[in-house]
Write a protein that holds these residues in place. Sequence first.
Motif, PDB file in Angstrom:
ATOM      1  N   GLY A  50       0.796  -1.222   0.000  1.00  0.00           N
ATOM      2  CA  GLY A  50       0.000   0.000   0.000  1.00  0.00           C
ATOM      3  C   GLY A  50       0.825   1.267   0.000  1.00  0.00           C
ATOM      4  N   ASP A  51       2.095   1.188   0.393  1.00  0.00           N
ATOM      5  CA  ASP A  51       2.969   2.364   0.374  1.00  0.00           C
ATOM      6  C   ASP A  51       3.237   2.804  -1.066  1.00  0.00           C
ATOM      7  OD1 ASP A  51       3.163   2.243   3.104  1.00  0.00           O
ATOM      8  OD2 ASP A  51       5.224   1.491   3.149  1.00  0.00           O
ATOM      9  N   LYS A  52       3.366   4.105  -1.262  1.00  0.00           N
ATOM     10  CA  LYS A  52       3.807   4.642  -2.545  1.00  0.00           C
ATOM     11  C   LYS A  52       5.320   4.843  -2.482  1.00  0.00           C
ATOM     12  CE  LYS A  52       1.554   6.180  -5.576  1.00  0.00           C
ATOM     13  NZ  LYS A  52       1.049   5.647  -6.875  1.00  0.00           N
ATOM     14  N   ILE A 188       6.482  -3.880  -6.703  1.00  0.00           N
ATOM     15  CA  ILE A 188       5.884  -2.570  -6.963  1.00  0.00           C
ATOM     16  C   ILE A 188       5.127  -2.620  -8.282  1.00  0.00           C
ATOM     17  CG2 ILE A 188       6.377  -0.109  -7.262  1.00  0.00           C
ATOM     18  CD1 ILE A 188       9.089  -0.658  -5.828  1.00  0.00           C
ATOM     19  N   ASP A 189       3.891  -2.140  -8.277  1.00  0.00           N
ATOM     20  CA  ASP A 189       3.134  -2.128  -9.530  1.00  0.00           C
ATOM     21  C   ASP A 189       3.450  -0.874 -10.331  1.00  0.00           C
ATOM     22  OD1 ASP A 189       1.568   0.018  -8.610  1.00  0.00           O
ATOM     23  OD2 ASP A 189      -0.188  -1.216  -8.192  1.00  0.00           O
ATOM     24  N   THR A 191       1.910   1.765 -10.921  1.00  0.00           N
ATOM     25  CA  THR A 191       1.528   3.057 -10.350  1.00  0.00           C
ATOM     26  C   THR A 191       2.520   3.502  -9.277  1.00  0.00           C
ATOM     27  OG1 THR A 191       0.155   2.224  -8.512  1.00  0.00           O
ATOM     28  CG2 THR A 191      -0.896   2.409 -10.685  1.00  0.00           C
ATOM     29  N   THR A 193       3.051   1.719  -6.530  1.00  0.00           N
ATOM     30  CA  THR A 193       2.503   1.271  -5.248  1.00  0.00           C
ATOM     31  C   THR A 193       3.054  -0.097  -4.885  1.00  0.00           C
ATOM     32  OG1 THR A 193       0.438   2.459  -5.688  1.00  0.00           O
ATOM     33  CG2 THR A 193       0.379   0.764  -3.983  1.00  0.00           C
ATOM     34  N   VAL A 194       3.477  -0.237  -3.644  1.00  0.00           N
ATOM     35  CA  VAL A 194       3.968  -1.532  -3.159  1.00  0.00           C
ATOM     36  C   VAL A 194       2.782  -2.481  -3.002  1.00  0.00           C
ATOM     37  CG1 VAL A 194       5.098  -2.728  -1.238  1.00  0.00           C
ATOM     38  CG2 VAL A 194       5.906  -0.461  -1.953  1.00  0.00           C
ATOM     39  N   ARG A 195       2.883  -3.659  -3.602  1.00  0.00           N
ATOM     40  CA  ARG A 195       1.825  -4.654  -3.501  1.00  0.00           C
ATOM     41  C   ARG A 195       2.233  -5.852  -2.651  1.00  0.00           C
ATOM     42  NH1 ARG A 195      -2.515  -1.803  -4.225  1.00  0.00           N
ATOM     43  NH2 ARG A 195      -2.541  -0.692  -6.233  1.00  0.00           N
TER      44      ARG A 195
END
Length: 225
Positions: A50-52, A188-189, A191, A193-195
């Motif tokens: 959830g982290d950017k 990381i995706d 966008t 964003t850490v998945r």
Amino acid sequence: MSEPESLNHTLAQFQSNRAKTMEPQALRINIDQRQLLVDTADRSGFVKAGDKVDAFALKEVGGAELSLRRLLETGPLVLVFFRFEGCPACNIALPYYNAHLAPAVKELGATLVAVSPQVPERLVGIKERHNLDFLVATDFGNDLARKLGILYGYDEPSRQAALAKGTSIGDITGTGTWELPMPATIVIDQTGTVRFADVSPDWLVRTEPENVIQAVRLIRERAAA
């Protein structure tokens, strides 16, 4: 064809065999440092799903600059943080990932990068030794690892033991400091964003490939939905 032993079983076997020949005091320092890290790690500060991720740049051992933007151009990004070129556990984990993680990650359209603070000219050895089929790069000054909350420092017994041998970890890595990243795997995706994030204070415990593959597959499924 039989299933390969898990990475962590392989690492446990390595430590068990090494314990039979390692000097007792050195073994105790090693065990105590790893246990201290497990007991005192600030897990609340670890990178998490959830982290950017802010923009960053790494230096590939061949000289290329790897920016986050560039790494995400073709698909998700898998970052595998490891300690340094001569770390025994890293010399088990990275070839294991080469055999059991890299092919699946590539097939899924993701990019795999192994990251250490060690300077490129000293880091290149681990890639060449194991013919690694993925990128190996330097995180200068541990800048990215620091932002992700995964750094640790040598405890005093470990520091004194290293100095007694005539070297500091900063001399070995070329960083001049006693800081290293905890082993960590981050997906990381596109966008930013850490998945998926898995951080291990104990450097003899590493992320199993199937967990990473599943995380990348889920990103691809979401993108296709």
